[in-house]
Design a protein around this motif. Structure first.
Motif, PDB file in Angstrom:
ATOM      1  N   LEU A  48      57.071  28.326  64.040  1.00  0.00           N
ATOM      2  CA  LEU A  48      57.169  29.487  63.166  1.00  0.00           C
ATOM      3  C   LEU A  48      57.241  29.085  61.694  1.00  0.00           C
ATOM      4  O   LEU A  48      56.827  29.841  60.805  1.00  0.00           O
ATOM      5  CB  LEU A  48      58.410  30.303  63.527  1.00  0.00           C
ATOM      6  N   PRO A 104      56.143  35.888  60.893  1.00  0.00           N
ATOM      7  CA  PRO A 104      55.490  35.789  62.208  1.00  0.00           C
ATOM      8  C   PRO A 104      55.497  37.119  62.940  1.00  0.00           C
ATOM      9  O   PRO A 104      56.486  37.857  62.901  1.00  0.00           O
ATOM     10  CB  PRO A 104      56.336  34.739  62.936  1.00  0.00           C
ATOM     11  N   ALA A 159      62.248  32.963  68.776  1.00  0.00           N
ATOM     12  CA  ALA A 159      61.200  33.911  68.388  1.00  0.00           C
ATOM     13  C   ALA A 159      61.772  35.311  68.227  1.00  0.00           C
ATOM     14  O   ALA A 159      61.411  36.041  67.287  1.00  0.00           O
ATOM     15  CB  ALA A 159      60.080  33.905  69.420  1.00  0.00           C
ATOM     16  N   CYS A 195      59.555  38.002  66.283  1.00  0.00           N
ATOM     17  CA  CYS A 195      58.210  37.613  66.720  1.00  0.00           C
ATOM     18  C   CYS A 195      58.097  37.801  68.232  1.00  0.00           C
ATOM     19  O   CYS A 195      58.898  37.275  68.996  1.00  0.00           O
ATOM     20  CB  CYS A 195      57.955  36.157  66.338  1.00  0.00           C
ATOM     21  N   VAL A 208      51.022  30.664  66.817  1.00  0.00           N
ATOM     22  CA  VAL A 208      51.674  31.789  66.151  1.00  0.00           C
ATOM     23  C   VAL A 208      50.690  32.500  65.228  1.00  0.00           C
ATOM     24  O   VAL A 208      49.899  31.863  64.522  1.00  0.00           O
ATOM     25  CB  VAL A 208      52.890  31.318  65.322  1.00  0.00           C
TER      26      VAL A 208
END
Length: 352
Positions: free
Chosen positions: A93, A103, A133, A138, A157
């Motif tokens: 990320l 992201p 995440a 994300c 990503v």
């Protein structure tokens, strides 16, 4: 019942060269890319392509939106599967944050031994990645796994950025203040762990640093008008600074005693826990770096140390550098002014 990770094999023992998430030698990659006619340079809506050597590719969608695309994966650098997943996700990320983006969605990339390592441990790795995440906002939408004798994990990503306010490696100008947002030394700590010499507190400090997202640092940099940035990973602090300076056709001075260092990393460096990637970084930059003889040998090694999920290296305009540093410290980051961009030979670094 204990989780599968509680009885997991030492993951780092399964990874040759697991002292850092090392990249292939840069010189070899540069020679390869120079020989290929399929490397896509920036053109039209492709604002950053492979030829620019930046942290991620950037594709403009319209005046205010651009997609940021990146991928990163590596072999285990810590023993705990969930921590490895968390570190790998934060590392992948980070490239989006380094470009000034956020992201949006990711897919997992995993290689796993079909025999000899329980698949439940892979579940721990994936859970760790999903945890980080989620903290980044994300989505993780599946992925791809192959059978491989050496485990590997990471993410591809996709992020979003404003194409009018990107941060790239080629915009540093003389007078900019160099700010680093995380301490260095993760490669040395990971190498010591592989050899059974990293204490629990030392390892925890390194894991906490590697799993810390660069989200706050990226947003603070954008707000301060930063246009030149990169994240510090396998080529080490000086290696990534050298890439930024070469792309920007500038030089820099680094204040060696002001660079933040992880707890016990200097001691471990003195004791010789140096990864192959770090030694390669030292050799590659031998002609580009002038090291003050007063700099301690362990500090010189740490400045080249091959990092995993390191901080952002920012070239901040002088007018906003103080406010930016204050903002970063206010977010609890171990940020510091570590030098300045100067006139001079392209890519030249002087360490005082």
């Amino acid at each position: 019942m204990a989780s599968p990770a509680a009885h997991a094999p030492r993951l780092t023992a399964l990874s040759p060269g697991a002292g850092c998430a090392c990249k292939l030698p840069l010189a070899k990659l540069e020679r390869l890319f120079a020989s290929m006619d399929t490397i896509q340079p920036a053109s039209g809506d492709l604002l950053v392509g492979a030829a620019e050597g930046d942290d991620a590719a950037v594709l403009r969608q319209d005046e205010g939106h651009a997609l940021v695309l990146t991928t990163d994966f590596f072999t285990p650098i810590v023993d705990d599967p969930r921590d490895w997943g968390r570190i790998s996700a934060a590392n992948a990320l980070s490239d989006v944050y380094a470009m000034g983006g956020r992201p949006l969605i990711a897919v997992n990339i995993a290689a796993w031994p079909g025999d000899g390592l329980p698949v439940e441990i892979l579940g721990e790795v994936l859970s760790g990645g999903a945890e980080v995440a989620a903290a980044a906002g994300c989505l993780v939408a599946g992925g791809h796994t192959i059978d491989d004798p050496v485990p590997k994990y990471g993410m591809a990503v996709v992020g979003m950025a404003d194409p009018r306010h990107l941060m790239t490696i080629d915009r540093a100008v003389p007078g900019d203040v160099l700010i680093l947002t995380k301490p260095i030394g993760t490669g040395i700590v990971a190498t010591a762990l592989k050899r059974g010499a990293a204490g629990g507190a030392t390892l925890r400090a390194a894991v906490d640093s590697m799993t810390l997202l660069n989200a706050d640092a990226g947003q603070a940099a954008l707000a301060a008008g930063v246009r030149a940035a990169t994240d510090v990973t396998g080529f080490g602090l000086l290696g990534h600074l050298h890439r930024m300076l070469t792309a920007s056709e500038a030089a820099a001075t680094v204040y060696g005693d002001q660079v933040p260092i992880l707890p016990d990393a200097a001691m471990l460096a003195r004791d010789g826990f140096i990864s192959g990637g770090t030694r390669a970084n030292v050799e590659r930059l031998r002609e580009a770096v002038v090291m003050d003889p007063a700099i301690a040998p362990e500090t010189a090694l740490l400045l080249h140390d091959a990092q995993t999920s390191g901080g952002l290296l920012l070239a901040a305009p002088t007018a906003t550098a103080d406010a930016l540093l204050h903002n970063l410290l206010g977010h609890g980051l171990s940020a510091a002014v570590i030098g300045e961009v100067t006139q001079g030979g392209s890519g030249r670094i002087t360490v005082h």
